[in-house]
Design a protein around this motif. Structure first.
Motif, PDB file in Angstrom:
ATOM      1  N   THR A   1       0.831  -1.206   0.000  1.00  0.00           N
ATOM      2  CA  THR A   1       0.000   0.000   0.000  1.00  0.00           C
ATOM      3  C   THR A   1       0.860   1.248   0.000  1.00  0.00           C
ATOM      4  O   THR A   1       0.595   2.208  -0.739  1.00  0.00           O
ATOM      5  CB  THR A   1      -0.917  -0.007   1.240  1.00  0.00           C
TER       6      THR A   1
ATOM      7  N   THR B   1      -2.338  -3.328   5.884  1.00  0.00           N
ATOM      8  CA  THR B   1      -0.885  -3.412   6.022  1.00  0.00           C
ATOM      9  C   THR B   1      -0.502  -4.280   7.211  1.00  0.00           C
ATOM     10  O   THR B   1       0.401  -5.118   7.127  1.00  0.00           O
ATOM     11  CB  THR B   1      -0.293  -2.004   6.177  1.00  0.00           C
TER      12      THR B   1
ATOM     13  N   GLY C   1       2.372   1.566   9.318  1.00  0.00           N
ATOM     14  CA  GLY C   1       2.669   0.385   8.515  1.00  0.00           C
ATOM     15  C   GLY C   1       4.143   0.029   8.542  1.00  0.00           C
ATOM     16  O   GLY C   1       4.517  -1.145   8.621  1.00  0.00           O
TER      17      GLY C   1
ATOM     18  N   VAL D   1      -0.530   5.005   7.122  1.00  0.00           N
ATOM     19  CA  VAL D   1      -0.094   3.891   6.282  1.00  0.00           C
ATOM     20  C   VAL D   1       1.427   3.804   6.249  1.00  0.00           C
ATOM     21  O   VAL D   1       2.013   2.719   6.393  1.00  0.00           O
ATOM     22  CB  VAL D   1      -0.659   4.035   4.851  1.00  0.00           C
TER      23      VAL D   1
ATOM     24  N   GLY E   1      -7.757   4.460   5.738  1.00  0.00           N
ATOM     25  CA  GLY E   1      -7.529   4.030   4.371  1.00  0.00           C
ATOM     26  C   GLY E   1      -8.531   4.534   3.370  1.00  0.00           C
ATOM     27  O   GLY E   1      -8.899   5.709   3.367  1.00  0.00           O
TER      28      GLY E   1
END
Length: 595
Positions: free
Chosen positions: A70, A181, A448, A444, A408
Motif C-alpha cells: 500500500t 498493512t 505500517g 499507512v 484508508g
C-alpha cells in the motif's frame, strides 16, 4: 396563421441540420477531448499498477517488509502527481483526481464482496459479539472523542476554528479503519481470533462511518438541530440501517442459492460465476436504493453466498469465482491507493495542509482508539466468571488491535465526497480534506512501517525478518480442504458460548440449508461440539473403519457371487477370482497407507 411546409423545405432543413452534426467515428482516428482524456487516464493508471506490482515483487524478493504494498502504491502516485503538476498537462488535474461516484459504484463493491465471500465464517461468527462491539460502539466512541479533541484544538490554533458539526463530520469520516498493512505482515502462526477481530472490525466499521458521516453532514441543514435527542435518534437509525442492509444482502444471496439449487445451466461455470457477480452487485445497489448502506448488504451477501450457494456450483465455478474476485479486489485496491497518492497534489486549492492541525489529528485518532482496551477489558472481565474456561485476549494482542487502526480507502473517499458538499464553507472543506489525506498517508507509511518492529516487541512474531506467508489482500482465502479443519480448531479453542452456536447450526442444517443447497453435510460447526443426543441426522457418527482383511474377504465374496450369477465361473475360475481379490487387497493396502 398556419404555416404549411413543403416536403422539399423539410428535406433541405434536415440536410442542413445534418451537416452541422459531428459524428465521432471510432475508426477515423479522431477523438473528442473527453475520450482522449479518458484514454490518457486509463493508460496512466494501468501503467502505474504494472509498475507498482513490479516494485512490490522486487521488495518481496529481497524480503524488505518495512515498506508495504500500500505504501509503495501511494508513494508512486505521489511521484507521478509531482511530475503531472510540473508539466501542466491538465491545468485542473481532473484526470488524476478520484471521482466519488466512480469509487462507490466501481471500486468499493468488489473489495467488500471479496472480503465477505472468502471470509472464515466460523472464526468470524465465533467472535461476532466482540467484532460488533468494536465496530459499532467503538466507532461511536472514536467519532465522539476525535470530534471533541479536534474542536478544542482548532479553537487553539485557528482564527477561524471548526464548528462542532464540522468536527463531528471529520470525526465520522476518519473513524473508518483499513488495517490491510498490519494484516499482511502477521505471521502464519498468529492466533486466528486476533486476525479475525482486526479484519472484522474494519469490515463493519466502514459502514458505520458512512452512516455517521451522512447524519452529521445532514446537521448542516438549518432545519436540523444538534442535541441529545437527535444523537440518540442517529444511533437507532444506524442500527436499523445495519439490520435492513443485512436482510437485503441475505435475501439476495438466498434467492441466488435457490436458483442454483434447482436450475442446471449448460454453460455451468461461466453462467454461475456471472450470476453470482450480478446478484452480489444487485444487493449493493438495492440497499442504496432503499436508503440503506450497500457495504453491509454486499458483505453479508458474500458470506451467505459462500455458505449456501457455493455448494450448488461446480468445482470449476467455485475456484474461478475466488480467483476472479481476488483479481477485481486487487485492481480496485491499486486504483484507490494510486488515487490517494495522486490526491496529495492533484486537488490544488481544494486541499489545505496545516501541520499543526494534522499533528493534533494524528494524536486524536490514537487517543480515540482507546476504546479497544475498554471493550476488550470488559470482555475479559465477563468471561472470567464463566464456568467454561474461555480464552481472554492478552494485553499484547489488545495493543496490536489498537495499533492496527490505520486509515484508508473509505476515509479518503468520504473526504473527496465532502469536497462536493454544497453547504459547508470551502475553506473548512479544504482543511478537513487536506487533514484527512495526510492522516491516511501518515498512518499507512509510519504505522505500517513500524508494524514489523511492533510484532517483535509484542512477542507476536519471533523473527521480523522471516518471509511471511500471509500476503497482502489474501484475508480468509485458503484451500477448502485445510480451511474447514483450521476453522473447526479455532472454534473449539475460542468459542465462548458453544450451546448458542450448536443451536444455530442445528436450526440452519435442519430448516434452512436443505431448502437452498445440495450439500448434505454442513461444516459450519465442528462435530466435536455436538452432544450425541443433539447430532442432526446428516451428521451421524461415522462407523468404525473395517480391517483390510475384512474388506478383502468381502470383495472376494462379492466377486464370487457376481461371477456365479453371471455364469462366469467357467471363464474366471477359482484362480482368477483369487488373483482379482489379491489385486484388490493390494489396492486397499495402498489406500489404507495413504489414509
Amino acid at each position: 396563421m398556419t404555416v404549411i411546409h413543403s416536403s422539399t423545405d423539410v428535406l433541405s432543413s434536415q440536410v442542413g441540420n445534418a451537416s452541422n452534426v459531428t459524428y465521432n467515428d471510432p475508426f477515423s482516428g479522431h477523438q473528442s477531448e473527453n475520450e482522449h482524456a479518458l484514454f490518457i487516464r486509463a493508460l496512466l493508471m494501468l501503467s502505474l499498477i504494472l509498475i507498482s506490482m513490479n516494485i512490490n515483487g522486487f521488495l518481496h524478493k529481497i524480503k524488505f517488509h518495512y515498506l508495504s504494498e500500500t505504501a509503495v502504491t501511494i508513494l508512486l502516485g505521489l511521484v507521478v502527481a509531482m511530475g503531472w503538476t510540473t508539466i501542466s498537462y491538465d491545468t485542473t488535474n481532473a484526470d488524476i483526481q478520484l471521482n466519488s461516484d466512480f469509487f462507490y459504484m466501481v471500486l468499493l463493491p468488489p473489495i467488500i464482496f471479496e472480503g465477505g465471500y472468502t471470509l472464515q465464517r466460523v472464526s468470524f461468527f465465533t467472535n461476532i459479539l466482540t467484532i460488533l462491539s468494536l465496530a459499532f460502539a467503538g466507532a461511536l466512541y472514536s467519532t465522539f472523542i476525535t470530534s471533541c479533541m479536534m474542536f478544542g484544538f482548532s479553537k487553539l490554533v485557528h482564527d477561524n476554528p471548526w464548528s462542532f458539526v464540522e468536527s463531528l463530520v471529520f470525526g465520522s469520516l476518519i473513524s473508518s479503519t483499513d488495517p490491510v498493512t498490519v494484516l499482511s505482515l502477521l505471521p502464519p502462526s498468529v492466533d486466528r481470533r486476533l486476525y479475525m477481530i482486526i479484519f472484522g472490525e474494519s469490515a463493519l466499521n466502514d459502514a458505520v462511518s458512512i452512516i455517521l458521516y451522512r447524519f452529521f453532514t445532514g446537521l448542516a441543514d438549518p432545519k436540523m438541530k444538534l442535541g441529545v435527542g437527535p444523537f440518540i435518534v442517529s444511533v437507532f437509525a444506524s442500527a436499523s440501517v445495519f439490520f435492513g442492509s443485512f436482510l437485503v444482502g441475505i435475501t439476495v444471496a438466498l434467492l441466488f442459492a435457490k436458483i442454483t439449487k434447482h436450475v442446471t445451466l449448460e454453460e455451468g461455470s461461466v453462467y454461475e460465476m456471472t450470476m453470482l457477480i450480478i446478484f452480489a452487485y444487485m444487493s449493493y445497489l438495492l440497499a442504496d436504493v432503499l436508503g440503506l448502506t450497500g457495504i453491509i448488504s454486499i458483505f453479508f451477501c458474500g458470506i451467505a453466498m459462500a455458505h449456501y450457494a457455493a455448494g450448488n456450483m461446480t468445482e470449476e465455478a467455485r475456484q474461478g469465482t475466488k480467483m476472479t474476485l481476488r483479481l477485481l479486489a486487487f485492481v480496485s485496491e491499486c486504483f484507490i491507493f494510486l488515487y490517494l497518492g495522486l490526491g496529495l497534489l492533484s486537488f490544488g486549492d481544494q486541499a489545505s495542509y496545516d501541520p499543526t492541525i494534522i499533528f493534533f489529528a494524528v494524536i486524536s485518532i490514537l487517543v480515540s482508539r482507546s476504546h479497544v482496551f475498554i471493550i476488550l477489558g470488559i470482555k475479559n472481565l465477563l468471561i472470567r466468571h464463566q464456568k467454561e474456561a474461555a480464552n481472554p485476549i492478552p494485553f499484547n494482542q489488545q495493543t496490536l488491535i489498537w495499533f492496527s487502526g490505520l486509515r484508508g480507502a473509505v476515509a479518503f473517499a468520504l473526504g473527496v465526497t465532502f469536497l462536493e458538499h454544497p453547504v459547508f464553507d470551502p475553506a473548512v472543506k479544504a482543511s478537513i480534506f487536506g487533514t484527512t489525506v495526510m492522516v491516511v498517508v501518515l498512518t499507512v507509511l509510519v504505522i505500517g512501517g513500524l508494524t514489523p518492529y511492533m510484532l517483535v516487541w509484542l512477542g507476536i512474531s519471533d523473527n521480523h525478518h522471516e518471509d511471511h506467508a500471509i500476503e497482502e489482500g489474501t484475508e480468509g482465502q485458503e484451500d477448502d480442504a485445510g480451511a474447514d479443519e483450521e476453522e473447526d480448531e479455532e472454534f473449539v479453542k475460542n468459542a465462548e458460548n458453544k450451546s448458542v452456536f450448536v443451536w444455530l447450526q442445528n436450526f440452519d442444517s435442519s430448516y434452512i440449508r436443505p431448502h437452498f443447497t445440495n450439500e448434505e453435510v454442513d461444516t459450519f460447526v465442528p462435530k466435536a461440539l455436538f452432544p450425541k443426543t443433539t447430532l442432526p441426522a446428516e451428521q451421524e457418527v461415522v462407523p468404525k473403519r473395517k480391517s483390510m482383511a475384512s474388506r478383502a474377504s468381502e470383495s472376494y465374496r462379492s466377486l464370487q457371487k457376481k461371477s456365479l450369477d453371471a455364469g462366469l465361473d467357467g471363464d474366471l475360475g477359482e484362480s482368477g477370482l483369487k488373483k482379482i481379490v489379491q489385486k484388490t487387497a493390494e489396492v486397499e493396502k495402498d489406500k489404507f497407507d495413504i489414509e
